[in-house]
Scaffold this motif. Structure first.
Motif, mmCIF file in Angstrom:
data_model
loop_
_atom_site.group_PDB
_atom_site.id
_atom_site.type_symbol
_atom_site.label_atom_id
_atom_site.label_comp_id
_atom_site.label_asym_id
_atom_site.label_seq_id
_atom_site.Cartn_x
_atom_site.Cartn_y
_atom_site.Cartn_z
ATOM 1 N N GLY A 14 22.638 -37.947 -1.361
ATOM 2 C CA GLY A 14 23.595 -37.619 -0.781
ATOM 3 C C GLY A 14 24.370 -38.057 -2.113
ATOM 4 O O GLY A 14 26.193 -37.491 -1.914
ATOM 5 N N GLN A 15 24.597 -38.542 -2.972
ATOM 6 C CA GLN A 15 25.203 -38.414 -3.895
ATOM 7 C C GLN A 15 24.760 -37.468 -5.395
ATOM 8 O O GLN A 15 26.232 -37.653 -6.133
ATOM 9 N N LEU A 16 24.410 -36.687 -5.314
ATOM 10 C CA LEU A 16 24.701 -35.120 -5.592
ATOM 11 C C LEU A 16 26.056 -34.464 -5.822
ATOM 12 O O LEU A 16 27.039 -34.275 -4.883
ATOM 13 N N THR A 17 26.656 -34.181 -6.951
ATOM 14 C CA THR A 17 27.485 -33.774 -7.126
ATOM 15 C C THR A 17 27.811 -31.543 -6.507
ATOM 16 O O THR A 17 26.223 -31.778 -5.895
ATOM 17 N N GLU A 18 29.175 -31.199 -6.360
ATOM 18 C CA GLU A 18 29.495 -29.956 -5.932
ATOM 19 C C GLU A 18 28.278 -29.330 -7.212
ATOM 20 O O GLU A 18 27.698 -28.756 -6.769
ATOM 21 N N GLY A 19 28.575 -29.758 -8.342
ATOM 22 C CA GLY A 19 28.223 -28.956 -9.943
ATOM 23 C C GLY A 19 26.351 -28.825 -9.870
ATOM 24 O O GLY A 19 25.102 -28.427 -9.664
ATOM 25 N N ASP A 20 25.984 -29.750 -9.137
ATOM 26 C CA ASP A 20 24.351 -30.762 -8.960
ATOM 27 C C ASP A 20 23.968 -29.446 -7.881
ATOM 28 O O ASP A 20 22.255 -29.197 -7.882
ATOM 29 N N LEU A 21 24.320 -29.329 -6.327
ATOM 30 C CA LEU A 21 24.211 -28.766 -5.129
ATOM 31 C C LEU A 21 24.398 -27.232 -5.853
ATOM 32 O O LEU A 21 23.715 -26.458 -5.122
ATOM 33 N N LYS A 22 24.615 -26.942 -6.342
ATOM 34 C CA LYS A 22 25.582 -25.672 -6.768
ATOM 35 C C LYS A 22 24.219 -25.058 -8.044
ATOM 36 O O LYS A 22 23.696 -24.125 -7.260
ATOM 37 N N ALA A 23 23.879 -25.810 -8.857
ATOM 38 C CA ALA A 23 22.641 -25.311 -10.301
ATOM 39 C C ALA A 23 21.807 -25.793 -8.497
ATOM 40 O O ALA A 23 19.906 -24.703 -8.955
ATOM 41 N N SER A 28 16.777 -22.077 -6.204
ATOM 42 C CA SER A 28 16.263 -22.163 -5.004
ATOM 43 C C SER A 28 16.658 -20.412 -5.177
ATOM 44 O O SER A 28 15.248 -20.043 -4.235
ATOM 45 N N SER A 29 17.372 -19.851 -5.073
ATOM 46 C CA SER A 29 17.805 -18.591 -4.515
ATOM 47 C C SER A 29 16.627 -17.630 -5.887
ATOM 48 O O SER A 29 16.293 -16.470 -5.359
ATOM 49 N N ALA A 30 16.950 -18.128 -7.256
ATOM 50 C CA ALA A 30 16.034 -17.422 -8.321
ATOM 51 C C ALA A 30 14.212 -17.079 -7.615
ATOM 52 O O ALA A 30 13.646 -16.145 -8.107
ATOM 53 N N ALA A 31 13.514 -18.510 -7.202
ATOM 54 C CA ALA A 31 12.832 -18.764 -6.627
ATOM 55 C C ALA A 31 12.269 -17.684 -5.518
ATOM 56 O O ALA A 31 11.159 -16.873 -5.211
ATOM 57 N N GLN A 40 13.414 -16.481 3.304
ATOM 58 C CA GLN A 40 14.526 -16.582 2.807
ATOM 59 C C GLN A 40 15.144 -17.761 4.098
ATOM 60 O O GLN A 40 14.294 -18.412 4.430
ATOM 61 N N TRP A 41 16.304 -18.473 3.010
ATOM 62 C CA TRP A 41 16.360 -19.947 2.887
ATOM 63 C C TRP A 41 17.871 -19.538 3.839
ATOM 64 O O TRP A 41 19.042 -18.946 3.845
ATOM 65 N N VAL A 42 18.041 -20.188 5.220
ATOM 66 C CA VAL A 42 18.820 -19.953 5.837
ATOM 67 C C VAL A 42 20.197 -21.526 5.622
ATOM 68 O O VAL A 42 20.795 -20.625 5.749
ATOM 69 N N GLN A 43 19.248 -22.537 5.404
ATOM 70 C CA GLN A 43 20.577 -23.348 5.464
ATOM 71 C C GLN A 43 19.864 -24.967 4.811
ATOM 72 O O GLN A 43 18.712 -25.052 5.506
ATOM 73 N N SER A 44 20.713 -25.759 4.630
ATOM 74 C CA SER A 44 19.881 -26.786 4.228
ATOM 75 C C SER A 44 21.170 -27.896 4.526
ATOM 76 O O SER A 44 22.398 -27.549 4.654
ATOM 77 N N ALA A 67 8.739 -23.475 -3.218
ATOM 78 C CA ALA A 67 8.525 -25.307 -3.212
ATOM 79 C C ALA A 67 7.555 -25.648 -4.876
ATOM 80 O O ALA A 67 8.751 -26.163 -5.367
ATOM 81 N N GLU A 68 6.977 -24.594 -4.594
ATOM 82 C CA GLU A 68 6.450 -25.122 -6.308
ATOM 83 C C GLU A 68 7.161 -24.107 -7.452
ATOM 84 O O GLU A 68 7.481 -24.829 -8.247
ATOM 85 N N LEU A 69 7.498 -23.356 -6.869
ATOM 86 C CA LEU A 69 8.655 -21.969 -8.012
ATOM 87 C C LEU A 69 10.225 -22.664 -8.458
ATOM 88 O O LEU A 69 10.704 -22.844 -9.329
ATOM 89 N N SER A 70 10.594 -23.387 -7.371
ATOM 90 C CA SER A 70 11.788 -24.080 -7.224
ATOM 91 C C SER A 70 11.392 -25.100 -8.377
ATOM 92 O O SER A 70 12.389 -26.398 -8.627
ATOM 93 N N GLY A 71 11.015 -26.508 -8.016
ATOM 94 C CA GLY A 71 10.208 -27.444 -8.182
ATOM 95 C C GLY A 71 10.699 -28.573 -7.588
ATOM 96 O O GLY A 71 11.308 -29.639 -7.446
#
Length: 90
Positions: A14-23, A28-31, A40-44, A67-71
């Motif tokens: 919950g403390q992740l910044t907008e930049g953290d969430l973007k990264a 996730s998208s790369a994986a 397909q990822w729908v939302q989180s 999960a493995e690929l994205s870490g």
């Protein structure tokens, strides 16, 4: 394709910044690109210490592989069997 709910234990999420969430989204998208169109990822949903993610996939093994690929952890994966809302009672 089946839908899955993934619970990810991530203390401090919950403390992740907008930049953290973007990264995280980019990672996730790369994986997902590597895995192809069968997952397909729908939302989180970000809470204080967890992420709850909605995915569509041909099977659970692809969700685990993502999960493995994205870490990102996949502490619990549940297949959605039905969806209800207030209109279900009508």
């Amino acid at each position: 394709m089946p839908k899955f709910i993934i619970e990810r234990n991530m203390p401090g999420a919950g403390q992740l910044t907008e930049g953290d969430l973007k990264a995280g989204s980019a990672k996730s998208s790369a994986a997902l690109r590597e895995l192809g169109p069968s997952v397909q990822w729908v939302q989180s949903y970000v809470t204080d210490d967890k992420l709850y993610c909605v995915y569509i996939a041909s099977d659970e093994s692809l969700v685990r592989r993502h999960a493995e690929l994205s870490g990102f952890p996949a502490d619990s994966i549940a297949r959605v069997r039905s969806v209800i809302d207030p209109t279900t009672a009508e």
